[in-house]
Enzyme design. Sequence first.
Site, PDB file in Angstrom:
ATOM      1  N   GLN A   1     -10.934  10.267 -13.192  1.00 25.20           N
ATOM      2  CA  GLN A   1     -11.371   8.836 -13.654  1.00 25.20           C
ATOM      3  C   GLN A   1     -12.926   8.785 -13.354  1.00 25.20           C
ATOM      4  O   GLN A   1     -13.197   8.928 -12.040  1.00 25.20           O
ATOM      5  CB  GLN A   1     -10.670   7.742 -13.130  1.00 25.20           C
TER       6      GLN A   1
ATOM      7  N   GLN B   1      -4.043  -1.162 -19.558  1.00 24.51           N
ATOM      8  CA  GLN B   1      -3.845  -1.422 -18.302  1.00 24.51           C
ATOM      9  C   GLN B   1      -3.123  -2.798 -18.253  1.00 24.51           C
ATOM     10  O   GLN B   1      -3.461  -3.579 -18.977  1.00 24.51           O
ATOM     11  CB  GLN B   1      -4.834  -1.538 -17.361  1.00 24.51           C
TER      12      GLN B   1
ATOM     13  N   ASP C   1      -9.201   9.192  -8.618  1.00 24.47           N
ATOM     14  CA  ASP C   1     -10.023   7.883  -8.584  1.00 24.47           C
ATOM     15  C   ASP C   1     -10.763   7.611  -7.152  1.00 24.47           C
ATOM     16  O   ASP C   1     -11.959   7.921  -6.995  1.00 24.47           O
ATOM     17  CB  ASP C   1      -9.138   6.611  -9.054  1.00 24.47           C
TER      18      ASP C   1
ATOM     19  N   GLU D   1      -2.090   8.695 -11.014  1.00 30.24           N
ATOM     20  CA  GLU D   1      -3.352   8.236 -10.667  1.00 30.24           C
ATOM     21  C   GLU D   1      -3.183   7.834  -9.086  1.00 30.24           C
ATOM     22  O   GLU D   1      -2.464   7.059  -8.465  1.00 30.24           O
ATOM     23  CB  GLU D   1      -4.065   7.069 -11.492  1.00 30.24           C
TER      24      GLU D   1
ATOM     25  N   LYS E   1     -15.171   6.296 -13.027  1.00 22.88           N
ATOM     26  CA  LYS E   1     -15.102   4.791 -12.976  1.00 22.88           C
ATOM     27  C   LYS E   1     -16.624   4.221 -13.078  1.00 22.88           C
ATOM     28  O   LYS E   1     -17.267   4.219 -12.267  1.00 22.88           O
ATOM     29  CB  LYS E   1     -14.663   4.444 -11.725  1.00 22.88           C
TER      30      LYS E   1
ATOM     31  N   SER F   1     -13.367  -0.767 -15.194  1.00 24.99           N
ATOM     32  CA  SER F   1     -12.620  -2.062 -14.395  1.00 24.99           C
ATOM     33  C   SER F   1     -12.283  -3.199 -15.275  1.00 24.99           C
ATOM     34  O   SER F   1     -13.132  -3.433 -16.079  1.00 24.99           O
ATOM     35  CB  SER F   1     -13.588  -2.421 -13.293  1.00 24.99           C
ATOM     36  N   CYS F   2     -11.381  -3.723 -14.882  1.00 25.47           N
ATOM     37  CA  CYS F   2     -10.839  -5.256 -15.551  1.00 25.47           C
ATOM     38  C   CYS F   2     -11.826  -6.158 -15.177  1.00 25.47           C
ATOM     39  O   CYS F   2     -12.046  -7.109 -16.062  1.00 25.47           O
ATOM     40  CB  CYS F   2      -9.543  -5.528 -15.087  1.00 25.47           C
TER      41      CYS F   2
ATOM     42  N   ASP G   1      -0.938   4.175 -12.180  1.00 27.07           N
ATOM     43  CA  ASP G   1      -1.819   4.032 -10.945  1.00 27.07           C
ATOM     44  C   ASP G   1      -1.027   3.825  -9.876  1.00 27.07           C
ATOM     45  O   ASP G   1      -0.411   2.335  -9.617  1.00 27.07           O
ATOM     46  CB  ASP G   1      -3.122   3.364 -11.203  1.00 27.07           C
TER      47      ASP G   1
ATOM     48  N   HIS H   1      -0.594   1.851 -17.168  1.00 25.34           N
ATOM     49  CA  HIS H   1      -1.198   1.754 -15.708  1.00 25.34           C
ATOM     50  C   HIS H   1      -0.333   1.087 -14.769  1.00 25.34           C
ATOM     51  O   HIS H   1       0.093   1.812 -13.591  1.00 25.34           O
ATOM     52  CB  HIS H   1      -2.399   0.975 -15.802  1.00 25.34           C
TER      53      HIS H   1
END
Length: 423
Positions: free
Chosen positions: A326, A171, A304, A270, A328, A357-358, A235, A193
């Site tokens: 996804q 991403q 998502d 996404e 998550k 997640s980042c 996304d 992403h």
Amino acid sequence: MQIKDVILAPGNGAFFYDDQAAIRAGAVQDGFIYTGKPLTPGFNSIRVPAAILSIGLVLMDETVVWGDMMSVQYSGASGRDPLFDISEISDLSARIAVPRLLEVDASHFLQACGSVFSYADQKRLPLSLEYGVSQALLRAAAHLRRCSMAEIVCSEFGLPVPDRRVPIFCQSGDSREINVDKMILKGADVLPHGLINSRDKFGPGGRTFVEFVTWVADRIRKIGQPGYQPVLHFDVYGWIGLAVGMAPQEIADFISRLAEKVPDFRLNIECPADYGSTQAQLENYASLVSILDDRGSNARIVVDERCNTLDDIRLFAEAKAAHLVQIKMPDVGSIADTARAVLVCKENKVGAYVGGSCAETDLSARTSVHIAVATQADMMLAKPGMGVDEGLSIVGNEQSRLLALLEKRRAQPGQHVQGVVSA
């Protein structure tokens, strides 16, 4: 095989928690911050540093195994748990999770998770707490049974030990062009992403987004190695629906035209729209998937938002309301449920993307690799952070090390690994 003590340690995630509602409503970006008032409960500003809570399980041999609890970047949005609160999670951990942890047999992962996360007579524990505690329990079982975390998952779910790598998705964050170049030079399997999370980034009628998609394809052809053909995955945070209309036919028309501009690539889109509830998302995404399939499009829909827990994922998979789900991980809760979610997707012939997640940590990212590889997901996220290099290094190297270890096990068939399925 008991746990003798538990340690809690506050820390930092690798990125920030963002108020999605405020950003979608037009919050202006000023450098790295967003100006304006937050709209999502719990946020005192639109962008806040990601907080995490580590939990360490002290085993009888004095080994300490860790897991990390945190929320996802867009906490409190689309049916997700609220913004992570270290004080609240610390209190719940001490009052509820710790006494249960001290009673379990840590060598049996699924049984331990079932005991700690039981909620038949009370409200379910926060999913972030489940996520971190289950990481630590998986590490404990792997330590006690002297094998990798992936082998524990294979053993307890009755899966063969894998020998195939899982494609990795990178991403970009807001540094799109620079990070796309990094992804191409490093040969990422799936990219970029794009973080198309505002009206400006999508553009009038989607023009800015379309230009970015075609630029990415052109850039791959220009600087990529011969034969390099990654999956393109974007996304858009619901902006196709917001900009061109919410009807599945209108969204399918936009996506079909976009796919025709990059015919040499598989195109993943996404969250093309957010319909406001799980049921509405389910019905409209099923229609969208059906329209694109009937047209023979090379575009795939990725769900998502509104598909958070294992129960949600099962609904979408059974309804064929996505080509790719996804999963998550912090939103799913226990990593045992992430494994179950991949298997549910496979049973229903729907793609399984082990995401996250980042805002996560190196520890949670490495754990996720073992779940993705053990269950043979269709792809997994390079995480944490938004810098590409760090996430790809952490996830890619963990996968490489794991597969090398499993290959060595196969080359030494007499080697004993307690309780692990070998074929």
